[in-house]
Design an enzyme around this catalytic site. Structure first.
Site, PDB file in Angstrom:
ATOM      1  N   ASP A  30      -7.582  15.901 -86.420  1.00 16.74           N
ATOM      2  CA  ASP A  30      -8.027  14.871 -85.479  1.00 16.74           C
ATOM      3  C   ASP A  30      -8.649  13.681 -86.206  1.00 16.74           C
ATOM      4  O   ASP A  30      -8.791  12.603 -85.631  1.00 16.74           O
ATOM      5  CB  ASP A  30      -9.056  15.448 -84.503  1.00 16.74           C
ATOM      6  CG  ASP A  30      -8.485  15.651 -83.109  1.00 16.74           C
ATOM      7  OD1 ASP A  30      -7.453  15.032 -82.794  1.00 16.74           O
ATOM      8  OD2 ASP A  30      -9.090  16.418 -82.336  1.00 16.74           O
TER       9      ASP A  30
ATOM     10  N   LYS B 198       1.110  20.453 -76.695  1.00 17.19           N
ATOM     11  CA  LYS B 198       0.976  20.561 -78.145  1.00 17.19           C
ATOM     12  C   LYS B 198       1.664  21.815 -78.661  1.00 17.19           C
ATOM     13  O   LYS B 198       2.366  21.781 -79.684  1.00 17.19           O
ATOM     14  CB  LYS B 198      -0.501  20.585 -78.535  1.00 17.19           C
ATOM     15  CG  LYS B 198      -1.224  19.264 -78.356  1.00 17.19           C
ATOM     16  CD  LYS B 198      -2.717  19.425 -78.578  1.00 17.19           C
ATOM     17  CE  LYS B 198      -3.456  18.116 -78.364  1.00 17.19           C
ATOM     18  NZ  LYS B 198      -4.914  18.243 -78.407  1.00 17.19           N
TER      19      LYS B 198
ATOM     20  N   GLN C  81     -10.137  21.080 -78.808  1.00 16.98           N
ATOM     21  CA  GLN C  81      -9.923  20.169 -77.692  1.00 16.98           C
ATOM     22  C   GLN C  81     -11.247  19.713 -77.083  1.00 16.98           C
ATOM     23  O   GLN C  81     -12.104  20.530 -76.752  1.00 16.98           O
ATOM     24  CB  GLN C  81      -9.067  20.862 -76.623  1.00 16.98           C
ATOM     25  CG  GLN C  81      -8.661  19.981 -75.469  1.00 16.98           C
ATOM     26  CD  GLN C  81      -7.698  18.872 -75.881  1.00 16.98           C
ATOM     27  OE1 GLN C  81      -6.799  19.100 -76.693  1.00 16.98           O
ATOM     28  NE2 GLN C  81      -7.894  17.696 -75.350  1.00 16.98           N
TER      29      GLN C  81
END
Length: 297
Positions: A121, A54, A98
């Site tokens: 997200d 990422k 995460q």
């Protein structure tokens, strides 16, 4: 019949190119540089690899990246304090924590602490509700990537029968909402579905996200169906090695389907590309700018 292989790596590269173009325009026209903050708690090897990828792709797109690596024993309160600071930081337009988190942390509480406007997200309950009611929302990255691939291959999906196998909050449920928005007739199937083979056999579109390796044989598919395989399952390979397979038995499905995503190389590469796209979208919304074309649902 041999199915068309839907190349997720190539399509993800196209999305990343669009993202980079929009980033340049935001910088040149408005003096804005989209910023993505990624928070990793603990030292899970798979998560570390994912976070590094990422970070690399964020930089390649010309965006700002902010990595926060916390020890596994970090108190939950410290993580929540960090999220509050990121919510207030004008340089940060997207926040991703995460998952999974260590056992002493409440993932739902942590996600709820993220500003819905920076929730790239798409997991915050406000974004879930907005998506479900047809409002502008941050959309989870994997379903967003799936619907982008479907649009690119099929164009107008109105009236098509779509089956989503799997009812997770991360993929199955938002995928069903996105297909409804495309005017598909949607069935959300799962482990308790009666006559699963018959349900799948009626589908013009199948999105498989059950997490069970090769559970769908080719003879379950409707001839010519478009198959999006979200499954990423490790199975024994040659010697002591493992290999990745999807939820669909690719070897038998490729002779029946009209188009299919491979595993690996299908949906997987789209996830980070769509995370970058969501960060650009969040930057535009936060600053009251027109949304970027080709990056939103």
């Amino acid at each position: 019949m041999t199915a068309k292989i839907l190349d997720g790596r190539a399509f993800a590269a196209t999305i990343r190119s669009r993202v980079a173009d929009h980033v340049r325009r935001l910088r040149d026209d408005h003096g804005l540089v989209p910023g993505l903050a990624v928070v990793l708690v603990g030292e899970d090897p798979a998560s570390q690899v994912y976070v590094r990828s990422k970070g690399r792709q964020t930089a390649e797109a010309g965006m700002q990246g902010f990595e926060h690596l916390l020890a596994a024993e970090t108190p939950e309160g410290e993580l929540l304090d960090l999220i509050r600071r990121l919510n207030d930081d004008p340089r940060v337009h997207g926040i991703l924590v995460q998952l999974p988190l260590p056992d002493h942390m409440d993932a739902a509480k942590v996600i709820d602490a993220i500003s819905p406007d920076k929730d790239v997200d798409g997991f915050h309950v406000l974004n879930v509700g907005r998506l479900g009611t047809g409002q502008a929302a941050m959309v989870p990255c994997t379903p967003l990537g799936c619907v982008m691939m479907l649009r690119d291959h099929l164009g107008d999906m109105s009236g098509l029968d779509a089956v989503v196998l799997g009812r997770s909050n991360i993929v199955g449920k938002p995928m069903a909402q996105l297909l409804l928005a495309e005017n598909c007739t949607v069935t959300l199937a799962h482990s308790r579905t009666v006559d699963l083979a018959g349900v799948i056999g009626r589908a013009d579109i199948l999105v498989a996200a059950a997490g069970r390796p090769r559970m769908i044989p080719g003879d379950w598919l409707k001839p010519g169906a478009t198959v999006i395989d979200v499954g990423i399952n490790r199975v024994p390979g040659a010697g002591d090695k493992t290999r990745l397979v999807g939820d669909v038995d690719f070897d038998s499905a490729v002779a029946v389907a009209g188009a299919i995503t491979p595993v690996p190389g299908g949906v997987g590469p789209m996830t980070i590309a769509c995370l970058l796209a969501n960060t650009v979208t969040a930057c535009c919304r936060i600053n009251g700018l027109r949304l970027p074309e080709g990056l939103t649902p």
